[in-house]
Design a protein around this motif. Structure first.
Motif, mmCIF file in Angstrom:
data_model
loop_
_atom_site.group_PDB
_atom_site.id
_atom_site.type_symbol
_atom_site.label_atom_id
_atom_site.label_comp_id
_atom_site.label_asym_id
_atom_site.label_seq_id
_atom_site.Cartn_x
_atom_site.Cartn_y
_atom_site.Cartn_z
ATOM 1 N N SER A 1 -20.938 -17.290 -36.747
ATOM 2 C CA SER A 1 -22.139 -17.485 -37.561
ATOM 3 C C SER A 1 -22.804 -16.157 -37.905
ATOM 4 O O SER A 1 -23.223 -15.954 -39.043
ATOM 5 N N ALA B 1 -20.083 -15.962 -41.209
ATOM 6 C CA ALA B 1 -20.704 -16.855 -42.201
ATOM 7 C C ALA B 1 -21.916 -16.231 -42.878
ATOM 8 O O ALA B 1 -22.023 -16.235 -44.117
ATOM 9 N N THR C 1 -15.481 -26.018 -36.662
ATOM 10 C CA THR C 1 -16.190 -25.068 -37.519
ATOM 11 C C THR C 1 -15.722 -25.156 -38.968
ATOM 12 O O THR C 1 -14.539 -25.412 -39.235
ATOM 13 N N VAL D 1 -16.448 -22.479 -40.815
ATOM 14 C CA VAL D 1 -16.424 -21.052 -41.159
ATOM 15 C C VAL D 1 -14.974 -20.594 -41.322
ATOM 16 O O VAL D 1 -14.113 -20.934 -40.508
#
Ligand SMILES: [Mg+2]
Length: 242
Positions: free
Chosen positions: A196, A200, A223, A225
């Motif tokens: 994150s 991301a 996830t 991502v």
């Protein structure tokens, strides 16, 4: 071997579990401290070490405790230890505090660069690529690492959450780092172990998100991502950049 990608215009590096072996070395210090206090606790390290491990997972697994804990690491260490001691029927905050003090005194000196990490920083500096360090955590603890490893010389900016008053994934962190490097987002890389914070969030701003999967666990199934690149260590970035 993936195709080489052009040299980045800048790289924003994470510190913990990216340049430094933070998690691996933490386990070493917890284990050493459990051994040092075994007599006082009344249990051998083989008993208290797994209890502490579970206590760390309990503490850091909670988002609220995680945020407060990383800005006051000493309090987090006392809380982890006290929670662990309670599992053994010992309710002693003074002992937990002394245990945490011992841990803290040995914490940074047992950390190390991941293999090739410092050489990687030198490679990019020599190649003329401006670098910024963006690290979440408390001011004192993170600054101590920066000084112990003499890191500031490699970076145009060292941005510490506890010093700034905000941290990743706040867009201001990446903007400030890019500004210090004098480049726009497109063409720059962000490298770190958090999907994150270093993949991301920077991807949303236009940077290339490089995930440092130091533990070799692969992308979690839950996830969304998708890193632009995944490496096992930052040294893998060097042959990728030609
Ligand atoms: Mg990290």
């Amino acid at each position: 071997m993936p195709d080489p990608v052009p040299l980045p215009t800048a790289i924003l590096f994470d510190l913990d579990d990216t340049l430094l072996d933070t998690t691996l070395s933490a386990t070493r210090v917890w284990d050493q401290t459990a051994a040092a206090f075994a007599h006082e606790i009344g249990h051998p390290p083989s008993v208290f070490q797994p209890v502490l491990k579970a206590s760390r997972a309990w503490f850091w697994g909670d988002a609220k405790r995680n945020q407060a804990g990383r800005l006051d690491v000493q309090a987090s260490r006392i809380a982890v230890t006290h929670h662990g001691l309670l599992q053994l029927g010992i309710d002693d905050r003074g002992l937990a505090a002394r245990f945490a003090d011992h841990y803290s005194a040995h914490r940074v000196s047992t950390m190390a660069f991941f293999a090739g990490a410092e050489q990687t920083l030198k490679f990019f500096v020599d190649a003329g690529v401006p670098l910024a360090l963006i690290t979440n955590g408390d001011a004192r603890g993170q600054r101590e690492k920066v000084e112990h490893f003499d890191l500031a010389r490699y970076f145009q900016a060292v941005l510490i959450e506890g010093e700034l008053g905000f941290g990743k994934p706040d867009p201001r962190v990446y903007a400030q780092a890019l500004s210090a490097c004098g480049v726009p987002a497109v063409g720059a890389w962000c490298v770190g172990d958090s999907l994150s914070w270093e993949v991301a969030a920077p991807q949303a701003l236009g940077l290339r998100g490089v995930w440092n999967d130091w533990a070799g666990v692969g992308l979690p199934e839950d996830t969304d991502v998708r890193p632009d690149q995944t490496v096992r260590c930052v040294a893998d970035l060097v042959p990728l950049s030609k």
